[in-house]
Design a protein around this motif. Sequence first.
Motif, PDB file in Angstrom:
ATOM      1  N   ILE A  40       0.387  -1.425   0.125  1.00 49.00           N
ATOM      2  CA  ILE A  40      -0.057   0.571   0.037  1.00 49.00           C
ATOM      3  C   ILE A  40       0.202   1.343   0.423  1.00 49.00           C
ATOM      4  O   ILE A  40       0.602   1.659  -1.083  1.00 49.00           O
ATOM      5  N   GLN A  41       1.881   0.802   0.284  1.00 45.37           N
ATOM      6  CA  GLN A  41       3.424   2.781   1.002  1.00 45.37           C
ATOM      7  C   GLN A  41       3.774   2.834  -0.227  1.00 45.37           C
ATOM      8  O   GLN A  41       3.250   3.826  -0.590  1.00 45.37           O
ATOM      9  N   LYS A  42       3.693   1.876  -1.563  1.00 47.71           N
ATOM     10  CA  LYS A  42       4.384   2.417  -2.575  1.00 47.71           C
ATOM     11  C   LYS A  42       3.559   2.669  -3.217  1.00 47.71           C
ATOM     12  O   LYS A  42       3.371   3.981  -4.361  1.00 47.71           O
ATOM     13  N   ALA A  43       2.038   2.009  -3.492  1.00 52.02           N
ATOM     14  CA  ALA A  43       0.944   3.427  -4.177  1.00 52.02           C
ATOM     15  C   ALA A  43       1.118   4.332  -3.545  1.00 52.02           C
ATOM     16  O   ALA A  43       0.758   5.128  -4.543  1.00 52.02           O
ATOM     17  N   VAL A  44       0.962   4.594  -2.080  1.00 54.45           N
ATOM     18  CA  VAL A  44       0.324   6.441  -1.617  1.00 54.45           C
ATOM     19  C   VAL A  44       1.181   6.827  -2.150  1.00 54.45           C
ATOM     20  O   VAL A  44       1.173   7.819  -2.957  1.00 54.45           O
ATOM     21  N   ASP A  45       2.885   6.669  -2.288  1.00 50.41           N
ATOM     22  CA  ASP A  45       4.332   7.605  -2.405  1.00 50.41           C
ATOM     23  C   ASP A  45       4.025   7.442  -3.770  1.00 50.41           C
ATOM     24  O   ASP A  45       4.813   8.641  -4.693  1.00 50.41           O
ATOM     25  N   ALA A  46       3.480   6.648  -5.076  1.00 48.36           N
ATOM     26  CA  ALA A  46       3.277   7.109  -6.462  1.00 48.36           C
ATOM     27  C   ALA A  46       1.974   8.381  -6.763  1.00 48.36           C
ATOM     28  O   ALA A  46       2.616   8.451  -7.975  1.00 48.36           O
ATOM     29  N   ALA A  47       1.110   8.227  -6.196  1.00 48.74           N
ATOM     30  CA  ALA A  47       0.648   8.362  -5.982  1.00 48.74           C
ATOM     31  C   ALA A  47       0.328  10.201  -6.375  1.00 48.74           C
ATOM     32  O   ALA A  47       1.035  10.747  -4.805  1.00 48.74           O
ATOM     33  N   GLU A  48      -0.471  10.793  -6.939  1.00 48.96           N
ATOM     34  CA  GLU A  48      -0.688  12.299  -7.303  1.00 48.96           C
ATOM     35  C   GLU A  48      -2.217  13.216  -6.326  1.00 48.96           C
ATOM     36  O   GLU A  48      -2.734  12.512  -6.137  1.00 48.96           O
ATOM     37  N   PRO A  49      -1.630  14.309  -6.200  1.00 44.03           N
ATOM     38  CA  PRO A  49      -2.793  15.085  -5.076  1.00 44.03           C
ATOM     39  C   PRO A  49      -3.879  14.542  -6.184  1.00 44.03           C
ATOM     40  O   PRO A  49      -4.075  14.466  -7.584  1.00 44.03           O
ATOM     41  N   GLY A  50      -5.040  14.248  -5.179  1.00 39.63           N
ATOM     42  CA  GLY A  50      -6.437  13.486  -6.207  1.00 39.63           C
ATOM     43  C   GLY A  50      -6.520  12.283  -6.561  1.00 39.63           C
ATOM     44  O   GLY A  50      -7.334  12.110  -6.431  1.00 39.63           O
ATOM     45  N   ASP A  51      -5.827  11.892  -6.409  1.00 42.15           N
ATOM     46  CA  ASP A  51      -5.122  10.672  -6.740  1.00 42.15           C
ATOM     47  C   ASP A  51      -6.456   8.974  -5.504  1.00 42.15           C
ATOM     48  O   ASP A  51      -6.312   9.671  -4.761  1.00 42.15           O
ATOM     49  N   THR A  52      -6.628   8.414  -5.784  1.00 45.38           N
ATOM     50  CA  THR A  52      -7.230   7.681  -4.994  1.00 45.38           C
ATOM     51  C   THR A  52      -6.621   6.457  -5.035  1.00 45.38           C
ATOM     52  O   THR A  52      -5.986   5.122  -6.357  1.00 45.38           O
ATOM     53  N   VAL A  53      -6.416   5.369  -3.613  1.00 44.57           N
ATOM     54  CA  VAL A  53      -5.526   4.331  -3.728  1.00 44.57           C
ATOM     55  C   VAL A  53      -6.341   3.693  -3.269  1.00 44.57           C
ATOM     56  O   VAL A  53      -7.405   3.689  -2.040  1.00 44.57           O
ATOM     57  N   LEU A  54      -6.919   2.376  -3.981  1.00 49.51           N
ATOM     58  CA  LEU A  54      -7.929   1.571  -3.508  1.00 49.51           C
ATOM     59  C   LEU A  54      -7.328   0.259  -3.548  1.00 49.51           C
ATOM     60  O   LEU A  54      -7.058   0.199  -4.120  1.00 49.51           O
ATOM     61  N   LEU A  55      -7.772  -0.334  -2.409  1.00 49.09           N
ATOM     62  CA  LEU A  55      -7.261  -1.675  -1.533  1.00 49.09           C
ATOM     63  C   LEU A  55      -8.174  -2.284  -1.782  1.00 49.09           C
ATOM     64  O   LEU A  55     -10.255  -2.549  -1.388  1.00 49.09           O
TER      65      LEU A  55
END
Length: 355
Positions: A40-55
């Motif tokens: 999850i952390q890898k996805a969060v670190d790759a995300a830009e403002p406004g993005d969604t990390v969906l689990l």
Amino acid sequence: MKKCHIAYLACTAALLGTGLGAAPSAAGHTVHLVRPGESIQKAVDAAEPGDTVLLALGAYHESVTVSTPGLTLRGMGRRTVLEPAPAAGKAAGACAAGGNGICVVGTKNHRVEDVTVAGLTVSGFTRTGVYASATDRLTVRNVTAVKNGVWGIAQEGSVRGVFRGNTAQDNGDAGLFLANSVQQEQGATDTDGTVVERNRLEGNRIGVTVRRLRNLTVAHNHLSGNCAAVFVVGDENKPKAGLVTVRENRIVRNNKSCPKTARLDALQGSGIVLTGAEDSLVTRNVIEDNVGNSPLSGGIVLFKSFVGTTSDRNRITDNELRGNSPADLVNADTAGKGNTFEGNSCRASRPAGLC
């Protein structure tokens, strides 16, 4: 982790159905799909403002830090579960080292804005399920926080938060804990209208704690089976805690017994407690069958803070109280000034005559 660049619901269906993982939504933001076993952390670190990390559904064994503004961290419901990493494989990071599950953190000089945490379970962390510091407009909704060592969901040093539709159960201290600062002694801070509403809080030491804050609403929550339901807490620091509205909550049988601590007497059978607070409104709550032998027991209780600060100018109006003991209304803060009790439906009070 995969990316999706189509409309949100279609994106989710496509990701789950094809095994692809991320793409931009119709609004131009990206949905990053994470499956159990992925970071999850890898996805969060790759995300830009406004993005969604969906689990996706399943169990994740890690802690996650969010500091990207506008990010949404979303699960697919209660069966999306974050738990601590096994001792042999604990990931590095301040969030995990602090015993927390999800950390949303800004800095002293720059609050992180518009983060959302939603639709998942955080369970078994030694300190807090969801912890936030230095945030602006944080939303935590439909999160289940269960059996965490101290707090289920906690926030400090933040403004304009929304905590809605969460379940906090069997946490070591408060199910929901909101404070100005955990580490420093200082006056109450203005939350600019933080809202705690429609949450279910059961089996905790305290359902909701509001500590050294001003301008906040606790409404439409269900609180049962805690040692105490709602605490509004202040002390000798200035400005004083207050301007808190506690309204239209259902508070029933908060009769779990909790031992005394260094800062607070033993707890049992406390509905709503105001201690060291001013100018607050407690109205239209239903408070039933809260029974205990603590000095803080009773349906609605005014009490001096542990350092002797009085509660002043609080209004207790139009509440329905029955079956609370030692009384439905308890004013143990006789030195407090300007407190009023009006229009309440109740049978017994201490001192007599408040009903």
